[in-house]
Design a protein around this motif. Structure first.
Motif, PDB file in Angstrom:
ATOM      1  N   ASN A 197      18.623 -11.084   1.007  1.00  0.00           N
ATOM      2  CA  ASN A 197      18.105 -10.599   2.505  1.00  0.00           C
ATOM      3  C   ASN A 197      19.101 -10.676   3.723  1.00  0.00           C
ATOM      4  OD1 ASN A 197      14.795 -10.707   1.868  1.00  0.00           O
ATOM      5  ND2 ASN A 197      15.670 -12.569   0.986  1.00  0.00           N
ATOM      6  N   ILE A 198      19.714  -9.625   4.160  1.00  0.00           N
ATOM      7  CA  ILE A 198      20.568  -9.720   4.927  1.00  0.00           C
ATOM      8  C   ILE A 198      20.368  -8.391   5.818  1.00  0.00           C
ATOM      9  CG2 ILE A 198      22.436 -10.421   3.501  1.00  0.00           C
ATOM     10  CD1 ILE A 198      23.387  -7.297   3.130  1.00  0.00           C
ATOM     11  N   ILE A 199      21.126  -8.648   7.175  1.00  0.00           N
ATOM     12  CA  ILE A 199      21.263  -7.856   8.291  1.00  0.00           C
ATOM     13  C   ILE A 199      22.546  -7.532   8.731  1.00  0.00           C
ATOM     14  CG2 ILE A 199      20.686  -7.196  10.540  1.00  0.00           C
ATOM     15  CD1 ILE A 199      18.063  -8.923  10.205  1.00  0.00           C
ATOM     16  N   SER A 200      23.017  -6.224   8.724  1.00  0.00           N
ATOM     17  CA  SER A 200      24.237  -5.739   9.259  1.00  0.00           C
ATOM     18  C   SER A 200      23.977  -5.124  10.565  1.00  0.00           C
ATOM     19  CB  SER A 200      24.856  -4.772   8.414  1.00  0.00           C
ATOM     20  OG  SER A 200      26.080  -4.411   8.705  1.00  0.00           O
ATOM     21  N   ILE A 201      24.786  -5.705  11.582  1.00  0.00           N
ATOM     22  CA  ILE A 201      24.670  -5.258  13.129  1.00  0.00           C
ATOM     23  C   ILE A 201      25.858  -4.246  13.495  1.00  0.00           C
ATOM     24  CG2 ILE A 201      24.301  -5.585  15.382  1.00  0.00           C
ATOM     25  CD1 ILE A 201      22.745  -8.213  14.630  1.00  0.00           C
TER      26      ILE A 201
END
Length: 378
Positions: A197-201
């Motif tokens: 579960n990751i987010i790349s901004i």
């Protein structure tokens, strides 16, 4: 069942090779004879190659044969189309680079960009690959839904079906995807760490976030998940009664918008990122204030993403933040009021994340391994 076992065996070879048939059998809990038959089929098809006996084993008797994935079974070509440039990256099937190029596109229409893509592919050197080109990926700045660009701030894709054109010309799958989504895929697939579960901004000319939930890319109902650049923010002088009149985060705080603010501060149209970094490092009060405002607004958006998705890690893909890493520290400080903050880190490769994420999707498609965890080389 056979198809599922074949994919599991190939996954084990790609992620853990060189590996013996016996170790594959133990790893997957499959019958040794079935594994041996599947591996033999892969060798015949040249997807897998034999490395001969494992000379490092200390056991007496016949030594086990080692096999590994044939990364030269074919290659994939990946494009990234921004408002200014067309980038191209050709890779082997393990993610290793074969060829790379970057071209200025200025105000070219999409049909002209298509011609540039075609020329890039056609003029590549002849790679040592068993089957040649196997898939193409295209990263765009904008919303993508069902393989079509719904909106893009830089190029009008609606007037030209670039996917069908390339598919018909080269007879390979062509994948169109949002650039921030591909950046998130890169962070997951080019890491040996289990990232579920990751987010790349992504902050460049535009602003977006790629979201991975339970190891799968989350795009929402119409492909709009992660379009954080469209979040409305309160701006000075607005009474807040008409949402349509509110500024978007992207219009105020993309890298392009920040440079424009600095140009207005110094009344210099040639002011660029390089000069901004110099002025920041020299503690110019106007630039320090500008970056502090940016950090404040970005911290709010980051806090909202944490509250909405509770990621295990947040990556930032931004040349500006890479040049001024103190921005990350400032964001972490501003978020210290939250009880649980995930690690906030820079992308492993700001320059290539989008292209390599595209390579991952293209390779998965070429191997018919969609949804299966593959670890690539970086």
């Amino acid at each position: 069942m056979r198809n599922r076992n074949e994919k599991s065996v190939l996954q084990a070879i790609i992620n853990s090779g060189p590996i013996s048939r016996n170790d594959i059998s133990k790893k997957l809990g499959l019958n040794k004879m079935s594994v041996s038959e599947i591996v033999g089929t892969f060798i015949d098809k040249q997807i897998v190659k034999s490395l001969g006996e494992d000379q490092t084993t200390l056991t007496s008797g016949r030594k086990p044969e080692l096999v590994e994935f044939n990364s030269s079974f074919g290659y994939v070509v990946n494009f990234s189309v921004s408002g200014k440039t067309l980038e191209m990256l050709a890779t082997k099937l393990d993610g290793r680079t074969l060829e790379r190029s970057i071209q200025n596109i200025g105000d070219q229409s999409i049909d002209k960009v298509y011609t540039m893509m075609k020329d890039s592919i056609d003029t590549m050197p002849k790679f040592d690959a068993t089957n040649g080109l196997l898939a193409i990926s295209i990263a765009v700045f904008g919303t993508v839904y069902n393989g079509e660009v719904i909106n893009s701030p830089f190029i009008d894709f609606s007037s030209f079906d670039i996917v069908s054109k390339l598919k018909d010309l080269y007879s390979v799958p062509v994948i169109l995807e949002n650039e921030a989504n591909l950046s998130a895929i890169f962070e997951q697939d080019f890491s040996k760490q289990e990232l579920q579960n990751i987010i790349s901004i992504s902050i460049h000319e535009g602003v977006g976030a790629g979201i991975i939930l339970n190891t799968q890319l989350y795009t929402g109902n119409y492909g709009q998940a992660g379009e954080i650049g469209r979040i409305v923010i309160q701006s000075p002088g607005n009474d807040g009664k008409n949402l349509k009149k509110l500024a978007s985060f992207e219009s105020e705080w993309s890298q392009k918008a920040i440079i424009k603010k600095a140009q207005e501060i110094f009344e210099d149209k040639n002011y660029d990122l390089k000069q901004l970094v110099i002025d920041y490092n020299e503690q110019n009060p106007k630039i320090i204030s500008l970056i502090d405002d940016f950090c404040y607004q970005l911290a709010i958006v980051t806090a909202d993403l944490i509250a909405a998705f509770d990621p295990q890690m947040i990556f930032f893909n931004s040349p500006l933040i890479e040049e001024i890493p103190e921005i990350l520290k400032k964001i972490q400080m501003k978020l210290s009021f939250m009880p649980l903050i995930p690690p906030i880190v820079m992308s492993k490769d700001t320059n290539s994340a989008t292209l390599l994420g595209g390579a991952s999707v293209a390779i998965h498609t070429a191997l018919n391994m969609d949804g299966i965890r593959l670890i690539f080389h970086h």
